[in-house]
Write a protein that holds these residues in place. Structure first.
Motif, PDB file in Angstrom:
ATOM      1  N   GLU A  81       0.834  -1.208   0.000  1.00  0.00           N
ATOM      2  CA  GLU A  81       0.000   0.000   0.000  1.00  0.00           C
ATOM      3  C   GLU A  81       0.867   1.255   0.000  1.00  0.00           C
ATOM      4  O   GLU A  81       0.578   2.233  -0.714  1.00  0.00           O
ATOM      5  CB  GLU A  81      -0.903  -0.002   1.230  1.00  0.00           C
ATOM      6  CG  GLU A  81      -1.814   1.211   1.336  1.00  0.00           C
ATOM      7  CD  GLU A  81      -2.682   1.179   2.581  1.00  0.00           C
ATOM      8  OE1 GLU A  81      -3.434   2.149   2.790  1.00  0.00           O
ATOM      9  OE2 GLU A  81      -2.608   0.198   3.336  1.00  0.00           O
ATOM     10  N   GLU A  82       1.951   1.253   0.791  1.00  0.00           N
ATOM     11  CA  GLU A  82       2.842   2.405   0.855  1.00  0.00           C
ATOM     12  C   GLU A  82       3.551   2.629  -0.483  1.00  0.00           C
ATOM     13  O   GLU A  82       3.757   3.766  -0.912  1.00  0.00           O
ATOM     14  CB  GLU A  82       3.866   2.215   1.977  1.00  0.00           C
ATOM     15  CG  GLU A  82       3.290   2.304   3.370  1.00  0.00           C
ATOM     16  CD  GLU A  82       2.763   3.695   3.681  1.00  0.00           C
ATOM     17  OE1 GLU A  82       3.388   4.684   3.259  1.00  0.00           O
ATOM     18  OE2 GLU A  82       1.722   3.805   4.349  1.00  0.00           O
ATOM     19  N   ILE A  83       3.923   1.558  -1.154  1.00  0.00           N
ATOM     20  CA  ILE A  83       4.571   1.673  -2.468  1.00  0.00           C
ATOM     21  C   ILE A  83       3.604   2.303  -3.471  1.00  0.00           C
ATOM     22  O   ILE A  83       3.972   3.230  -4.205  1.00  0.00           O
ATOM     23  CB  ILE A  83       5.037   0.287  -2.948  1.00  0.00           C
ATOM     24  CG1 ILE A  83       6.225  -0.193  -2.102  1.00  0.00           C
ATOM     25  CG2 ILE A  83       5.414   0.316  -4.430  1.00  0.00           C
ATOM     26  CD1 ILE A  83       6.575  -1.661  -2.310  1.00  0.00           C
ATOM     27  N   ARG A  84       2.386   1.819  -3.508  1.00  0.00           N
ATOM     28  CA  ARG A  84       1.395   2.374  -4.440  1.00  0.00           C
ATOM     29  C   ARG A  84       1.128   3.850  -4.136  1.00  0.00           C
ATOM     30  O   ARG A  84       1.019   4.676  -5.044  1.00  0.00           O
ATOM     31  CB  ARG A  84       0.098   1.585  -4.353  1.00  0.00           C
ATOM     32  CG  ARG A  84       0.165   0.188  -4.963  1.00  0.00           C
ATOM     33  CD  ARG A  84      -1.216  -0.428  -5.049  1.00  0.00           C
ATOM     34  NE  ARG A  84      -1.178  -1.742  -5.686  1.00  0.00           N
ATOM     35  CZ  ARG A  84      -1.568  -2.864  -5.101  1.00  0.00           C
ATOM     36  NH1 ARG A  84      -2.058  -2.842  -3.876  1.00  0.00           N
ATOM     37  NH2 ARG A  84      -1.501  -4.008  -5.753  1.00  0.00           N
ATOM     38  N   LYS A  85       1.033   4.174  -2.860  1.00  0.00           N
ATOM     39  CA  LYS A  85       0.746   5.549  -2.457  1.00  0.00           C
ATOM     40  C   LYS A  85       1.862   6.492  -2.906  1.00  0.00           C
ATOM     41  O   LYS A  85       1.614   7.571  -3.446  1.00  0.00           O
ATOM     42  CB  LYS A  85       0.582   5.614  -0.938  1.00  0.00           C
ATOM     43  CG  LYS A  85       0.109   6.950  -0.408  1.00  0.00           C
ATOM     44  CD  LYS A  85       0.156   7.001   1.114  1.00  0.00           C
ATOM     45  CE  LYS A  85      -0.626   5.865   1.736  1.00  0.00           C
ATOM     46  NZ  LYS A  85      -0.583   5.934   3.235  1.00  0.00           N
ATOM     47  N   ALA A  86       3.105   6.079  -2.687  1.00  0.00           N
ATOM     48  CA  ALA A  86       4.239   6.923  -3.071  1.00  0.00           C
ATOM     49  C   ALA A  86       4.316   7.122  -4.579  1.00  0.00           C
ATOM     50  O   ALA A  86       4.501   8.239  -5.074  1.00  0.00           O
ATOM     51  CB  ALA A  86       5.540   6.317  -2.550  1.00  0.00           C
ATOM     52  N   MET A  87       4.145   6.029  -5.340  1.00  0.00           N
ATOM     53  CA  MET A  87       4.312   6.110  -6.780  1.00  0.00           C
ATOM     54  C   MET A  87       3.097   6.697  -7.489  1.00  0.00           C
ATOM     55  O   MET A  87       3.097   6.853  -8.718  1.00  0.00           O
ATOM     56  CB  MET A  87       4.651   4.735  -7.355  1.00  0.00           C
ATOM     57  CG  MET A  87       5.970   4.174  -6.848  1.00  0.00           C
ATOM     58  SD  MET A  87       7.380   5.311  -6.980  1.00  0.00           S
ATOM     59  CE  MET A  87       7.632   5.320  -8.747  1.00  0.00           C
ATOM     60  N   ALA A  88       2.072   7.046  -6.730  1.00  0.00           N
ATOM     61  CA  ALA A  88       0.947   7.781  -7.322  1.00  0.00           C
ATOM     62  C   ALA A  88       1.363   9.200  -7.681  1.00  0.00           C
ATOM     63  O   ALA A  88       0.680   9.875  -8.463  1.00  0.00           O
ATOM     64  CB  ALA A  88      -0.231   7.808  -6.349  1.00  0.00           C
ATOM     65  N   ASP A  89       2.496   9.661  -7.147  1.00  0.00           N
ATOM     66  CA  ASP A  89       3.038  10.977  -7.472  1.00  0.00           C
ATOM     67  C   ASP A  89       3.809  10.880  -8.790  1.00  0.00           C
ATOM     68  O   ASP A  89       4.877  10.265  -8.841  1.00  0.00           O
ATOM     69  CB  ASP A  89       3.961  11.449  -6.352  1.00  0.00           C
ATOM     70  CG  ASP A  89       4.593  12.803  -6.620  1.00  0.00           C
ATOM     71  OD1 ASP A  89       4.340  13.386  -7.702  1.00  0.00           O
ATOM     72  OD2 ASP A  89       5.336  13.289  -5.756  1.00  0.00           O
ATOM     73  N   PRO A  90       3.323  11.473  -9.874  1.00  0.00           N
ATOM     74  CA  PRO A  90       3.992  11.332 -11.179  1.00  0.00           C
ATOM     75  C   PRO A  90       5.357  12.022 -11.228  1.00  0.00           C
ATOM     76  O   PRO A  90       6.157  11.738 -12.129  1.00  0.00           O
ATOM     77  CB  PRO A  90       3.002  11.986 -12.156  1.00  0.00           C
ATOM     78  CG  PRO A  90       2.218  12.939 -11.320  1.00  0.00           C
ATOM     79  CD  PRO A  90       2.100  12.300  -9.969  1.00  0.00           C
TER      80      PRO A  90
END
Length: 242
Positions: free
Chosen positions: A95-104
């Protein structure tokens, strides 16, 4: 939703691997796929990984950079997290990985390493590990530092977008040590790099083997040699402890 692959480059890691497998099995939500890329282990690494539910790949070439390149080429995830076999991620890592990489604007990120062993956390070495992500690029690549690039390392559990990794040609397979630092510089063309404020627990086995002062001196020396252009000679200054 982005698909997340956990990629574990490994070589003779049967002692460290059980804890890492246990942490992966506890992920909530789970990773979409977990692949161990073996570099020619002569112990029970591959058997342990297979018994733990990991997909086991045999790299055609030994070396962490080559193993990561091969693993990424075979992965189906949109985001790849490279996890060392002696490191433990938090239960909500995916979840933390997805959240961080949501920033383009973010090209590469990692967790924050906490170096620990049977005697507990080595706070001095943990602090130095954090500080060198700042001071090495500030001193040696200031133009990138002020663009938001931090120098991340393998024990940070780095993660990135698969398509961008392939676009920059992946890791330099001739670089045996500090290949992750090269990756930071190459991926900077796509955006910032940073650590997220969540621990990845990483083994203190090198510090235990080398001694605290010698270990931190090796980290500084190898980092500075890399910054001044050394590549193939770095492994001579970074003893293998397995």
């Amino acid at each position: 939703m982005s698909k997340v692959t956990i990629l574990i480059p490994a070589l003779n890691e049967e002692q460290a691997l059980p804890q890492t497998i246990a942490c992966i099995q506890a992920f909530d939500p789970p990773a979409d796929e977990v692949r161990l890329v073996d570099g020619g282990s002569e112990d029970g690494t591959k058997q342990l990984a297979a018994e733990g539910g990991l997909t086991v790949l045999s790299s055609p070439k030994r070396g962490r950079g080559a193993q990561v390149n091969f693993g990424v080429s075979q992965a189906t995830g949109d985001i790849i997290c490279v996890l060392h076999a002696d490191s433990i991620l938090p239960v909500d890592a995916v979840e933390e990985i997805r959240k961080a990489m949501a920033d383009p604007k973010l090209a590469l990120a990692s967790f924050t390493p906490r170096i620990a062993g049977p005697s507990g956390t080595r706070w001095g070495s943990t602090a130095h590990n954090w500080l060198k992500t700042w001071y090495i690029p500030l001193l040696m690549r200031p133009w990138l530092f002020f663009k938001g690039v931090r120098l991340l390392f393998g024990d940070h559990a780095m993660f990135f977008r698969r398509d961008q990794f392939l676009a920059i040609g992946g890791c330099d397979e001739d670089v045996i040590v500090m290949e992750e630092a090269d990756l930071c510089i190459k991926l900077a063309r796509f955006g910032r790099t940073r650590m997220i404020p969540r621990w990845v627990w990483t083994s203190d086995r090198r510090i235990a083997a080398w001694g605290r002062w010698r270990a931190n001196w090796i980290y500084v020396k190898v980092g500075m040699m890399w910054a001044m252009g050394a590549r193939k000679r770095l492994a001579d200054h970074y003893p293998d402890i397995r």
